[in-house]
Scaffold this motif. Structure first.
Motif, PDB file in Angstrom:
ATOM      1  N   GLY A  87     123.471  30.994 -56.675  1.00 49.90           N
ATOM      2  CA  GLY A  87     124.842  30.526 -56.686  1.00 49.90           C
ATOM      3  C   GLY A  87     125.844  31.636 -56.937  1.00 49.90           C
ATOM      4  N   LEU A  88     125.475  32.604 -57.781  1.00 48.11           N
ATOM      5  CA  LEU A  88     126.388  33.705 -58.081  1.00 48.11           C
ATOM      6  C   LEU A  88     126.539  34.662 -56.910  1.00 48.11           C
ATOM      7  CD1 LEU A  88     125.370  34.577 -61.746  1.00 48.11           C
ATOM      8  CD2 LEU A  88     127.522  33.554 -60.975  1.00 48.11           C
ATOM      9  N   LEU A  89     125.531  34.743 -56.061  1.00 50.36           N
ATOM     10  CA  LEU A  89     125.593  35.681 -54.935  1.00 50.36           C
ATOM     11  C   LEU A  89     126.789  35.407 -54.022  1.00 50.36           C
ATOM     12  CD1 LEU A  89     124.185  38.094 -53.664  1.00 50.36           C
ATOM     13  CD2 LEU A  89     122.795  36.494 -52.318  1.00 50.36           C
ATOM     14  N   GLY A 123     131.600  36.700 -51.829  1.00 50.23           N
ATOM     15  CA  GLY A 123     132.511  36.054 -50.890  1.00 50.23           C
ATOM     16  C   GLY A 123     131.856  35.750 -49.556  1.00 50.23           C
ATOM     17  N   ARG A 124     130.536  35.711 -49.525  1.00 46.66           N
ATOM     18  CA  ARG A 124     129.791  35.411 -48.297  1.00 46.66           C
ATOM     19  C   ARG A 124     128.707  34.387 -48.607  1.00 46.66           C
ATOM     20  NH1 ARG A 124     130.477  39.178 -44.108  1.00 46.66           N
ATOM     21  NH2 ARG A 124     131.715  41.008 -44.712  1.00 46.66           N
ATOM     22  N   LEU A 125     128.484  33.497 -47.654  1.00 48.91           N
ATOM     23  CA  LEU A 125     127.363  32.573 -47.759  1.00 48.91           C
ATOM     24  C   LEU A 125     126.178  33.159 -46.998  1.00 48.91           C
ATOM     25  CD1 LEU A 125     129.396  29.283 -47.444  1.00 48.91           C
ATOM     26  CD2 LEU A 125     128.041  29.986 -49.424  1.00 48.91           C
ATOM     27  N   LEU A 126     126.278  33.193 -45.669  1.00 55.00           N
ATOM     28  CA  LEU A 126     125.344  33.970 -44.863  1.00 55.00           C
ATOM     29  C   LEU A 126     125.977  35.337 -44.618  1.00 55.00           C
ATOM     30  CD1 LEU A 126     124.386  31.112 -42.392  1.00 55.00           C
ATOM     31  CD2 LEU A 126     123.040  31.918 -44.334  1.00 55.00           C
ATOM     32  N   LEU A 127     125.246  36.236 -43.964  1.00 51.86           N
ATOM     33  CA  LEU A 127     125.759  37.596 -43.795  1.00 51.86           C
ATOM     34  C   LEU A 127     127.082  37.617 -43.037  1.00 51.86           C
ATOM     35  CD1 LEU A 127     122.490  39.602 -43.007  1.00 51.86           C
ATOM     36  CD2 LEU A 127     123.833  39.604 -45.120  1.00 51.86           C
ATOM     37  N   GLY A 128     127.205  36.770 -42.029  1.00 54.01           N
ATOM     38  CA  GLY A 128     128.423  36.757 -41.220  1.00 54.01           C
ATOM     39  C   GLY A 128     129.392  35.663 -41.600  1.00 54.01           C
ATOM     40  N   SER A 129     129.141  34.959 -42.684  1.00 57.60           N
ATOM     41  CA  SER A 129     129.971  33.817 -43.082  1.00 57.60           C
ATOM     42  C   SER A 129     130.835  34.176 -44.282  1.00 57.60           C
ATOM     43  CB  SER A 129     129.094  32.601 -43.401  1.00 57.60           C
ATOM     44  OG  SER A 129     128.314  32.247 -42.291  1.00 57.60           O
ATOM     45  N   GLY A 166     118.886  25.711 -47.145  1.00 58.39           N
ATOM     46  CA  GLY A 166     119.586  24.557 -46.577  1.00 58.39           C
ATOM     47  C   GLY A 166     120.953  24.370 -47.202  1.00 58.39           C
ATOM     48  N   LEU A 167     121.048  24.545 -48.516  1.00 59.14           N
ATOM     49  CA  LEU A 167     122.328  24.401 -49.199  1.00 59.14           C
ATOM     50  C   LEU A 167     123.315  25.462 -48.724  1.00 59.14           C
ATOM     51  CD1 LEU A 167     124.078  23.128 -51.381  1.00 59.14           C
ATOM     52  CD2 LEU A 167     122.965  24.601 -53.066  1.00 59.14           C
ATOM     53  N   THR A 168     122.849  26.702 -48.596  1.00 59.83           N
ATOM     54  CA  THR A 168     123.726  27.784 -48.133  1.00 59.83           C
ATOM     55  C   THR A 168     124.198  27.533 -46.708  1.00 59.83           C
ATOM     56  OG1 THR A 168     122.568  29.356 -49.563  1.00 59.83           O
ATOM     57  CG2 THR A 168     123.872  30.262 -47.770  1.00 59.83           C
ATOM     58  N   ALA A 169     123.291  27.105 -45.838  1.00 61.20           N
ATOM     59  CA  ALA A 169     123.680  26.827 -44.449  1.00 61.20           C
ATOM     60  C   ALA A 169     124.651  25.657 -44.369  1.00 61.20           C
ATOM     61  CB  ALA A 169     122.425  26.538 -43.615  1.00 61.20           C
ATOM     62  N   GLY A 170     124.414  24.618 -45.156  1.00 61.83           N
ATOM     63  CA  GLY A 170     125.316  23.473 -45.147  1.00 61.83           C
ATOM     64  C   GLY A 170     126.711  23.839 -45.596  1.00 61.83           C
ATOM     65  N   LEU A 171     126.822  24.678 -46.613  1.00 62.36           N
ATOM     66  CA  LEU A 171     128.134  25.125 -47.077  1.00 62.36           C
ATOM     67  C   LEU A 171     128.805  26.020 -46.042  1.00 62.36           C
ATOM     68  CD1 LEU A 171     127.275  25.940 -50.805  1.00 62.36           C
ATOM     69  CD2 LEU A 171     128.777  24.101 -50.007  1.00 62.36           C
ATOM     70  N   ALA A 172     128.033  26.887 -45.408  1.00 59.60           N
ATOM     71  CA  ALA A 172     128.597  27.819 -44.432  1.00 59.60           C
ATOM     72  C   ALA A 172     129.136  27.110 -43.203  1.00 59.60           C
ATOM     73  CB  ALA A 172     127.536  28.851 -44.027  1.00 59.60           C
TER      74      ALA A 172
END
Length: 368
Positions: free
Chosen positions: A137-139, A144-150, A289-295
């Motif tokens: 969660g802290l990452l 300020g990024r979810l995935l590398l390009g997000s 899945g959580l990171t992708a859903g947020l992105a």
């Protein structure tokens, strides 16, 4: 000299205050007083429906007009509301609250994975799960990024209303992720063995699944905004739906893929320690899945929800904002166009915006 003024005069003339009638010779003063009477009349007509007080109606429309003027907009969509519309101090509280909201799902995912690991690791699994949830969660909070390009902004909401898919990036991302994942898996296995606690967890097989999945999601999924919105808030609803679908699909597909690969390896004769491996499969799938859903829409939906709460608490909008906007449109103060709203005329927009400036300066006259 203006059809708008003539229309407003016909609606406002009944029992017109004397000072308005006497001021019509002065163009600017007369126009302002006419608008005062017109807004008062229209906010009170249909007296059986008193859902909103005239004073509140004028205040909320003045705030909206002021924000539209500052952004040089003549059409308002709910998706246009941004955190930057908040005062500086409230924007600070909004950002901090959003960071906490973003961290909580990762902690819950880590807790769930930890609970599943109790049979294999004991209660230490819960501590490890919460630790990994905190780090996951802290990452995005710190980077300020979810995935590398997000990359995302705390002060700007970007809706994800349509999604596409690139098969070229799918194969390229999968190949790249498998290679990187194999290397990472070998390194983690070596470090795991060096600690003396190695229990046969197949990192070499699991790491390629999640690394490749992350790269494919980052590059193969194409996002954009819809330019035509037919109903108010359509962009927010689509972002929420896209985030939910992408998040669930990513969690299920990565978990199933990891289990299938390990099952094939087990069928081939290699020993797979399922008891100690399943919690890592579940945890990794939940985090990805959580990171992708947020992105892909989830973050925009969360931001918008918290922003509306902040606006309501500050008195800038009512509880049911769409209902209020429709209410104002019925009274010929706004005009509804598809999924957006516009003031009946640019002069009316300027009038309301001016009232907000007077209100902020403490010189606005009370509503009749």
């Amino acid at each position: 000299q203006s059809p708008l003024m003539l229309s407003i005069m016909t609606l406002a003339y009944y029992r017109m205050p004397e000072e308005v009638a006497l001021s019509l010779d002065n163009r600017e003063t007369g126009r302002k007083l006419l608008f005062d009477v017109y807004v008062e009349r229209m906010s009170r007509y249909r007296s059986g429906d008193d859902a909103y007080a005239p004073k509140d109606t004028v205040h909320w429309l003045s705030w909206l007009a002021n924000k539209m003027n500052r952004q040089n907009r003549t059409m308002f969509f709910l998706e246009n509301m941004q955190p930057s519309w908040l005062p500086r101090e409230e924007l600070h509280h909004f950002t901090n609250g959003l960071k906490i909201t973003l961290l909580m799902p990762y902690l819950i995912a880590g807790l769930l994975a930890g609970l599943l690991g109790i049979p294999a690791y004991g209660w230490l699994a819960v501590v490890v799960g919460l630790l990994f949830g905190s780090l996951a969660g802290l990452l995005p909070i710190l980077s300020g990024r979810l995935l590398l390009g997000s990359k995302f902004s705390w002060h700007r909401i970007e809706t994800i209303e349509t999604l596409g898919w690139s098969w070229q990036w799918t194969w390229l991302g999968a190949a790249t992720g498998i290679v990187i994942g194999l290397v990472a898996g070998l390194i983690v296995s070596w470090l795991d063995g060096r600690t003396g606690s190695y229990s046969g967890r197949p990192w070499v097989l699991l790491a390629p699944v999640y690394v490749a999945g992350g790269i494919v999601l980052d590059r193969a999924v194409m996002r954009s905004e819809v330019k035509i919105r037919t109903t108010p808030g359509l962009g927010i609803r689509r972002s929420r739906q896209n985030g939910f679908v992408v998040g669930i699909a990513t969690t299920v597909i990565t978990a199933v893929l990891a289990v299938v690969i390990l099952a094939v390896v087990g069928w081939a004769g290699l020993r797979v320690p399922w008891l100690v491996t399943v919690p890592w499969i579940i945890g990794g799938s939940l985090f990805l899945g959580l990171t992708a859903g947020l992105a892909y829409g989830g973050l925009a939906a969360v931001q918008y929800h918290r922003l509306r709460v902040a606006f309501r608490q500050s008195g800038f909008i009512p509880d049911e904002y769409v209902h209020f906007l429709d209410y104002a449109a019925e009274r010929s103060l706004l005009r509804k166009v598809g999924g957006g709203y516009t003031f009946m005329h640019a002069l009316l927009l300027d009038y309301f915006s001016g009232r907000m400036e007077q209100e902020q300066a403490g010189t606005a006259k009370p509503t009749l």
